[in-house]
Motif scaffolding. Structure first.
Motif, PDB file in Angstrom:
ATOM      1  N   GLY A  58       0.790  -1.223   0.000  1.00 63.91           N
ATOM      2  CA  GLY A  58       0.000   0.000   0.000  1.00 63.91           C
ATOM      3  C   GLY A  58       0.818   1.266   0.000  1.00 63.91           C
ATOM      4  O   GLY A  58       0.266   2.363  -0.136  1.00 63.91           O
ATOM      5  N   GLN A  59       2.130   1.145   0.139  1.00 59.08           N
ATOM      6  CA  GLN A  59       3.008   2.314   0.159  1.00 59.08           C
ATOM      7  C   GLN A  59       3.063   2.957  -1.229  1.00 59.08           C
ATOM      8  O   GLN A  59       3.097   2.268  -2.241  1.00 59.08           O
ATOM      9  CB  GLN A  59       4.399   1.849   0.573  1.00 59.08           C
ATOM     10  CG  GLN A  59       5.402   2.907   0.887  1.00 59.08           C
ATOM     11  CD  GLN A  59       6.672   2.266   1.432  1.00 59.08           C
ATOM     12  OE1 GLN A  59       7.206   1.334   0.832  1.00 59.08           O
ATOM     13  NE2 GLN A  59       7.138   2.742   2.567  1.00 59.08           N
ATOM     14  N   ILE A  60       3.059   4.290  -1.274  1.00 58.85           N
ATOM     15  CA  ILE A  60       3.147   5.007  -2.551  1.00 58.85           C
ATOM     16  C   ILE A  60       4.603   5.393  -2.788  1.00 58.85           C
ATOM     17  O   ILE A  60       5.254   5.958  -1.905  1.00 58.85           O
ATOM     18  CB  ILE A  60       2.247   6.252  -2.549  1.00 58.85           C
ATOM     19  CG1 ILE A  60       0.785   5.839  -2.320  1.00 58.85           C
ATOM     20  CG2 ILE A  60       2.365   7.007  -3.873  1.00 58.85           C
ATOM     21  CD1 ILE A  60      -0.171   7.006  -2.148  1.00 58.85           C
ATOM     22  N   VAL A  61       5.103   5.063  -3.982  1.00 52.25           N
ATOM     23  CA  VAL A  61       6.503   5.322  -4.304  1.00 52.25           C
ATOM     24  C   VAL A  61       6.619   5.993  -5.659  1.00 52.25           C
ATOM     25  O   VAL A  61       5.722   5.911  -6.499  1.00 52.25           O
ATOM     26  CB  VAL A  61       7.328   4.016  -4.311  1.00 52.25           C
ATOM     27  CG1 VAL A  61       7.339   3.366  -2.935  1.00 52.25           C
ATOM     28  CG2 VAL A  61       6.811   3.037  -5.368  1.00 52.25           C
ATOM     29  N   THR A  62       7.736   6.661  -5.868  1.00 56.32           N
ATOM     30  CA  THR A  62       8.080   7.173  -7.192  1.00 56.32           C
ATOM     31  C   THR A  62       9.271   6.374  -7.701  1.00 56.32           C
ATOM     32  O   THR A  62      10.118   5.935  -6.915  1.00 56.32           O
ATOM     33  CB  THR A  62       8.440   8.671  -7.162  1.00 56.32           C
ATOM     34  OG1 THR A  62       9.597   8.868  -6.347  1.00 56.32           O
ATOM     35  CG2 THR A  62       7.276   9.493  -6.616  1.00 56.32           C
ATOM     36  N   PHE A  63       9.340   6.185  -9.020  1.00 58.35           N
ATOM     37  CA  PHE A  63      10.425   5.393  -9.585  1.00 58.35           C
ATOM     38  C   PHE A  63      10.669   5.806 -11.028  1.00 58.35           C
ATOM     39  O   PHE A  63       9.825   6.442 -11.665  1.00 58.35           O
ATOM     40  CB  PHE A  63      10.105   3.896  -9.512  1.00 58.35           C
ATOM     41  CG  PHE A  63       8.824   3.504 -10.208  1.00 58.35           C
ATOM     42  CD1 PHE A  63       8.821   3.099 -11.539  1.00 58.35           C
ATOM     43  CD2 PHE A  63       7.615   3.541  -9.541  1.00 58.35           C
ATOM     44  CE1 PHE A  63       7.650   2.747 -12.183  1.00 58.35           C
ATOM     45  CE2 PHE A  63       6.429   3.196 -10.171  1.00 58.35           C
ATOM     46  CZ  PHE A  63       6.443   2.796 -11.490  1.00 58.35           C
ATOM     47  N   GLY A 184      11.902   7.274  -4.446  1.00 57.50           N
ATOM     48  CA  GLY A 184      11.576   7.691  -3.095  1.00 57.50           C
ATOM     49  C   GLY A 184      10.229   7.197  -2.611  1.00 57.50           C
ATOM     50  O   GLY A 184       9.400   6.714  -3.382  1.00 57.50           O
ATOM     51  N   TYR A 185      10.053   7.296  -1.290  1.00 57.08           N
ATOM     52  CA  TYR A 185       8.781   7.009  -0.645  1.00 57.08           C
ATOM     53  C   TYR A 185       8.008   8.316  -0.498  1.00 57.08           C
ATOM     54  O   TYR A 185       8.568   9.321  -0.056  1.00 57.08           O
ATOM     55  CB  TYR A 185       8.983   6.437   0.752  1.00 57.08           C
ATOM     56  CG  TYR A 185       9.827   5.187   0.831  1.00 57.08           C
ATOM     57  CD1 TYR A 185       9.330   3.960   0.404  1.00 57.08           C
ATOM     58  CD2 TYR A 185      11.111   5.235   1.367  1.00 57.08           C
ATOM     59  CE1 TYR A 185      10.090   2.811   0.502  1.00 57.08           C
ATOM     60  CE2 TYR A 185      11.879   4.095   1.469  1.00 57.08           C
ATOM     61  CZ  TYR A 185      11.369   2.885   1.035  1.00 57.08           C
ATOM     62  OH  TYR A 185      12.132   1.758   1.130  1.00 57.08           O
TER      63      TYR A 185
END
Length: 200
Positions: A58-63, A184-185
């Motif tokens: 459920g964590q939102i991340v950028t990549f 990042g988170y």
């Protein structure tokens, strides 16, 4: 004038170091996380090493956005894993520090290493259990590429999807994202100010 130039250069270098190693505040330029995060909203993220690369469901991340077509033939090491261009030298510096030619996506973590992710009948299953996803705009999840509709998440990768499944290009299309490509988170939303705060 020389003093001002020196101050500007120092400030710019400090900014680059903070942005690359610690925190950054990207502006979302896509609809894939709507309505959780909308286009032109700004979020605050921290670099993965600051949390020991500990990913959670459920964590939102950028990549970094993968390439559209795979560079390599699938092997045991690349099966189900998104593929990327390999930059070197000055091109690598410009890519990492100045974000030249870099495109980033923002998605939600659905699967961790070793998880069995299956998409069928419009639903997502993790280790044979249907995932409850109250954050979704639409409950139906379509298959994008059959290759990634039944996946064992490889070591040191995550399976990610956008909340707006109808308009999200994600692991259903390009496979699992290596830890090393996660930028990042997402900690919180910082713009607009009337929506400042944590994101669920």
């Amino acid at each position: 004038v020389f003093d001002w130039v020196i101050c500007f250069v120092i400030a710019f270098v400090v900014y680059l170091l903070i942005n690359y190693f610690f925190i950054c505040a990207p502006t979302v330029k896509q609809q894939s996380m709507h309505p959780t995060i909308k286009n032109n909203e700004k979020v605050l993220t921290i670099r993965p090493w600051m949390k020991g690369s500990k990913f959670e469901y459920g964590q939102i991340v950028t990549f970094e956005a993968p390439i559209d077509n795979k560079l390599y033939i699938d092997s045991d090491e690349t099966l189900y894993t998104a593929q990327y261009e390999n930059y070197t030298g000055i091109t690598l510096f410009l890519y990492n520090f100045l974000d030249i030619n870099k495109v980033s996506y923002i998605k939600r973590v659905i699967g961790l290493p070793g998880d069995h992710i299956v998409i069928k009948d419009g639903m997502v299953y993790r280790n044979d259990e249907k995932i409850e996803e109250p954050y979704l705009r639409e409950m139906n999840t379509e298959i994008q590429e059959q290759e990634y509709a039944d996946v064992i998440v490889p070591e040191n990768t995550v399976y990610v999807m956008g909340d707006n499944r109808e308009q999200s290009k994600d692991s259903r299309s390009f496979g699992c994202i290596p830890y090393s490509r996660v930028n990042g988170y997402v900690l919180c939303r910082i713009w607009p100010l009337n929506k400042l705060g944590a994101i669920k």
